[in-house]
Design an enzyme around this catalytic site. Structure first.
Site, PDB file in Angstrom:
ATOM      1  N   SER A   1      26.414  -2.492 -43.515  1.00 48.12           N
ATOM      2  CA  SER A   1      27.160  -1.677 -42.535  1.00 48.12           C
ATOM      3  C   SER A   1      27.722  -0.419 -43.196  1.00 48.12           C
ATOM      4  O   SER A   1      27.830   0.631 -42.563  1.00 48.12           O
ATOM      5  CB  SER A   1      28.280  -2.500 -41.890  1.00 48.12           C
ATOM      6  OG  SER A   1      29.306  -2.783 -42.821  1.00 48.12           O
TER       7      SER A   1
ATOM      8  N   GLU B   1      36.639   0.806 -44.341  1.00 49.54           N
ATOM      9  CA  GLU B   1      35.714   1.086 -45.463  1.00 49.54           C
ATOM     10  C   GLU B   1      34.717   2.168 -45.092  1.00 49.54           C
ATOM     11  O   GLU B   1      34.418   3.074 -45.877  1.00 49.54           O
ATOM     12  CB  GLU B   1      34.914  -0.170 -45.828  1.00 49.54           C
ATOM     13  CG  GLU B   1      35.657  -1.203 -46.614  1.00 49.54           C
ATOM     14  CD  GLU B   1      34.778  -2.406 -46.855  1.00 49.54           C
ATOM     15  OE1 GLU B   1      33.656  -2.239 -47.337  1.00 49.54           O
ATOM     16  OE2 GLU B   1      35.234  -3.513 -46.555  1.00 49.54           O
TER      17      GLU B   1
ATOM     18  N   HIS C   1      35.431  -0.682 -52.222  1.00 46.69           N
ATOM     19  CA  HIS C   1      36.050  -1.988 -52.448  1.00 46.69           C
ATOM     20  C   HIS C   1      37.006  -2.288 -51.296  1.00 46.69           C
ATOM     21  O   HIS C   1      37.768  -1.407 -50.886  1.00 46.69           O
ATOM     22  CB  HIS C   1      36.801  -1.996 -53.784  1.00 46.69           C
ATOM     23  CG  HIS C   1      37.375  -3.335 -54.118  1.00 46.69           C
ATOM     24  ND1 HIS C   1      36.612  -4.379 -54.577  1.00 46.69           N
ATOM     25  CD2 HIS C   1      38.644  -3.808 -54.003  1.00 46.69           C
ATOM     26  CE1 HIS C   1      37.387  -5.446 -54.748  1.00 46.69           C
ATOM     27  NE2 HIS C   1      38.615  -5.119 -54.413  1.00 46.69           N
TER      28      HIS C   1
HETATM   29  C1  GRF Z   1      31.867  -5.819 -47.401  1.00 47.14           C
HETATM   30  O1  GRF Z   1      32.470  -7.070 -47.318  1.00 47.14           O
HETATM   31  C2  GRF Z   1      32.709  -4.895 -48.159  1.00 47.14           C
HETATM   32  O2  GRF Z   1      34.016  -5.357 -48.224  1.00 47.14           O
HETATM   33  C3  GRF Z   1      32.189  -4.838 -49.535  1.00 47.14           C
HETATM   34  O3  GRF Z   1      30.961  -5.530 -49.550  1.00 47.14           O
HETATM   35  C4  GRF Z   1      30.634  -5.924 -48.234  1.00 47.14           C
HETATM   36  C5  GRF Z   1      29.540  -5.025 -47.782  1.00 47.14           C
HETATM   37  O4  GRF Z   1      29.397  -5.047 -46.457  1.00 47.14           O
HETATM   38  N1  GRF Z   1      32.016  -3.460 -49.926  1.00 47.14           N
HETATM   39  P1  GRF Z   1      28.140  -4.270 -45.869  1.00 47.14           P
HETATM   40  O5  GRF Z   1      26.928  -4.898 -46.511  1.00 47.14           O
HETATM   41  O6  GRF Z   1      28.292  -2.812 -46.250  1.00 47.14           O
HETATM   42  O7  GRF Z   1      28.230  -4.485 -44.400  1.00 47.14           O
END
Ligand code: GRF
Length: 204
Positions: A13, A173, A103
């Site tokens: 994502s 994020e 992170h």
């Molecule tokens: C997420 O849980 C995020 O916290 C961390 O790793 C995971 C990646 O999620 N960066 P995605 O694969 O980007 O959806």
């Protein structure tokens, strides 16, 4: 044209957020040129395929193959987007200052060895912290220890479970990562190192 390689291990994502930001013109003069997963079948590989982006699986231990494909595709910058392997020091050296990790906590809290995925949110809730968030930082040879570029704050709410909190943080994020990648593409990473940006709670 700034060529970005995105390294993933799972759903992608965060990768999707970067792809969308490039396609929507939020990130200009750049392209996601390559997606590399260390895990077969990662859904992020399908996301890349759908957008016509070269994608492949390389074991986290295969340093030579990683460096070669990055060079072949004339990669200028790397994004670790849920990449659950440690980048080999040779790659960190080769792309020093041009590797960003996202992170799911407010580093340096709840970071480092063993703090990844749902474990991060479990630790945040267990600590009684009233806020958490997401941090985009430069990658050095440590784990979650590079210079902080962008942070986004997320309030911990009554009744939060690790899963609920993870979902709310993941949305932030995406915004934090796009902000940091845009800065890297525009050559503004050092500005952020001097003065990291904090995206406020409005994203909640
Ligand atoms: C997420 O849980 C995020 O916290 C961390 O790793 C995971 C990646 O999620 N960066 P995605 O694969 O980007 O959806």
């Amino acid at each position: 044209m700034f060529n970005i390689a995105v390294l993933i291990s799972g759903s992608g994502s965060n990768l999707q957020a970067i792809i969308d930001a490039v396609e929507n013109g939020i990130i200009k003069n750049a392209k996601v040129a390559l997606v590399i997963s260390n895990k077969d079948g990662a859904y992020g590989l399908e996301r890349a395929e759908k957008h016509g982006i070269k994608n492949l699986v390389i074991s986290g231990q295969n340093t030579a193959a990683l460096l070669e494909v990055l060079q072949t595709h004339k990669i200028n910058g790397i994004v670790l987007a849920g990449y659950l392997s440690i980048l080999p020091p040779e790659a960190v050296g080769e792309y020093n200052g041009k590797i960003i990790n996202i992170h799911p906590a407010l580093l340096p809290m709840f970071g480092g060895k063993g703090f990844y995925g749902i474990k991060v949110h479990q630790a945040v809730l267990a600590s009684g912290a009233t806020q958490t968030g997401a941090t985009a930082h430069l990658v050095d040879c440590g784990i979650d220890t590079g210079a902080i570029l962008v942070r986004g704050i997320v309030a911990v709410q009554t009744g939060d479970t690790p899963e609920i909190l993870q979902k709310r943080v993941l949305e932030v994020e995406h915004k934090v990562l796009v902000h940091a990648v845009k800065a890297m593409v525009e050559g503004r990473s050092n500005d952020l190192i001097k003065q990291p940006v904090t995206l406020e709670e409005r994203f909640n």
